[in-house]
Design a protein around this motif. Structure first.
Motif, PDB file in Angstrom:
ATOM      1  N   SER A 140      17.202  14.738 105.046  1.00  0.00           N
ATOM      2  CA  SER A 140      16.216  14.095 105.873  1.00  0.00           C
ATOM      3  C   SER A 140      15.217  13.158 104.961  1.00  0.00           C
ATOM      4  O   SER A 140      14.606  12.360 105.333  1.00  0.00           O
ATOM      5  CB  SER A 140      15.384  14.878 106.707  1.00  0.00           C
ATOM      6  OG  SER A 140      14.662  15.603 105.954  1.00  0.00           O
ATOM      7  N   THR A 180      12.475  21.339 106.624  1.00  0.00           N
ATOM      8  CA  THR A 180      12.312  20.620 108.116  1.00  0.00           C
ATOM      9  C   THR A 180      11.734  21.638 108.761  1.00  0.00           C
ATOM     10  O   THR A 180      11.627  22.869 108.934  1.00  0.00           O
ATOM     11  CB  THR A 180      13.620  20.194 108.625  1.00  0.00           C
ATOM     12  OG1 THR A 180      14.359  21.315 109.027  1.00  0.00           O
ATOM     13  CG2 THR A 180      14.404  19.138 107.856  1.00  0.00           C
ATOM     14  N   GLU A 227      16.591  16.180  99.917  1.00  0.00           N
ATOM     15  CA  GLU A 227      17.401  16.604 100.868  1.00  0.00           C
ATOM     16  C   GLU A 227      17.808  15.757 101.887  1.00  0.00           C
ATOM     17  O   GLU A 227      17.302  14.657 101.860  1.00  0.00           O
ATOM     18  CB  GLU A 227      16.178  17.774 101.588  1.00  0.00           C
ATOM     19  CG  GLU A 227      16.045  18.965 100.829  1.00  0.00           C
ATOM     20  CD  GLU A 227      15.436  20.057 101.909  1.00  0.00           C
ATOM     21  OE1 GLU A 227      16.184  20.912 102.248  1.00  0.00           O
ATOM     22  OE2 GLU A 227      14.289  19.829 102.509  1.00  0.00           O
ATOM     23  N   SER A 269      18.506  21.095 104.415  1.00  0.00           N
ATOM     24  CA  SER A 269      17.516  20.627 105.319  1.00  0.00           C
ATOM     25  C   SER A 269      16.464  22.066 105.282  1.00  0.00           C
ATOM     26  O   SER A 269      15.785  22.166 106.259  1.00  0.00           O
ATOM     27  CB  SER A 269      17.854  20.387 106.691  1.00  0.00           C
ATOM     28  OG  SER A 269      18.602  19.060 106.795  1.00  0.00           O
TER      29      SER A 269
END
Length: 170
Positions: A24, A35, A22, A32
């Motif tokens: 991040s 998250t 992903e 995402s």
């Protein structure tokens, strides 16, 4: 837990690689789903199945990227498997004991990388881009999971991209 150990390992590997790919983390796909913001958004909509929604979302994002690099047809990869395997995996997602056991893996990158490394049982040659692992029947029988984990972990560690795939008509 899931009834089939190979399915459990495939689901584990899919979750870990999906999370690590992903935005991040290693930014292999533009999603995402794991998250804190995603959880806050999905939980009111999918109150009892938010984890499954996140899992399915990252699976779809990863599948699209793999398909772009590998194509579609008699080629399979971790995020697009034969239909009977996909159906069994989907049903297995509702096992709350599995969800509880893997939820901690996707809380941070370091923990996910450690969990991914624990699945490796071989050290084949490093590959970049598309990497043929074998026949899809071998994965479905749980015989190449460690090799698959190795290719992803190695690519994350080197800062490269790898798209391990399987051939077959399953």
């Amino acid at each position: 837990m899931m009834e089939n150990p190979a399915l459990t390992q495939i689901a584990n590997l899919r979750l870990l690689v999906g999370f690590l790919g992903e935005q991040s983390q290693f930014n292999w796909w533009p999603s995402s789903f794991f998250t804190a913001n995603s959880s806050a958004f999905l939980s009111p909509i999918f109150s009892k199945t938010a984890f499954i929604a996140r899992y399915q979302g990252v699976k779809e994002a990863a599948s699209r990227v793999h398909d772009e690099h590998l194509g579609i047809g008699a080629i399979y990869h971790l995020f697009r498997l034969p239909e009977h395997v996909e159906q069994a995996l989907f049903i297995s997602l509702y096992h709350i004991t599995w969800v509880r056991s893997v939820s901690t893996w996707v809380q941070n990158q370091e923990r996910a990388l450690e969990s991914l490394a624990s699945l490796i049982d071989v050290s084949p040659e490093d590959g970049e881009g598309p990497v043929l692992v074998g026949n899809i029947d071998a994965l479905c029988a749980g015989k190449t999971l460690g090799e698959l984990a190795y290719h992803y972990q190695s690519a994350f560690a080197r800062g490269t991209l790898a798209y391990p795939y399987y051939l077959g008509n399953a």
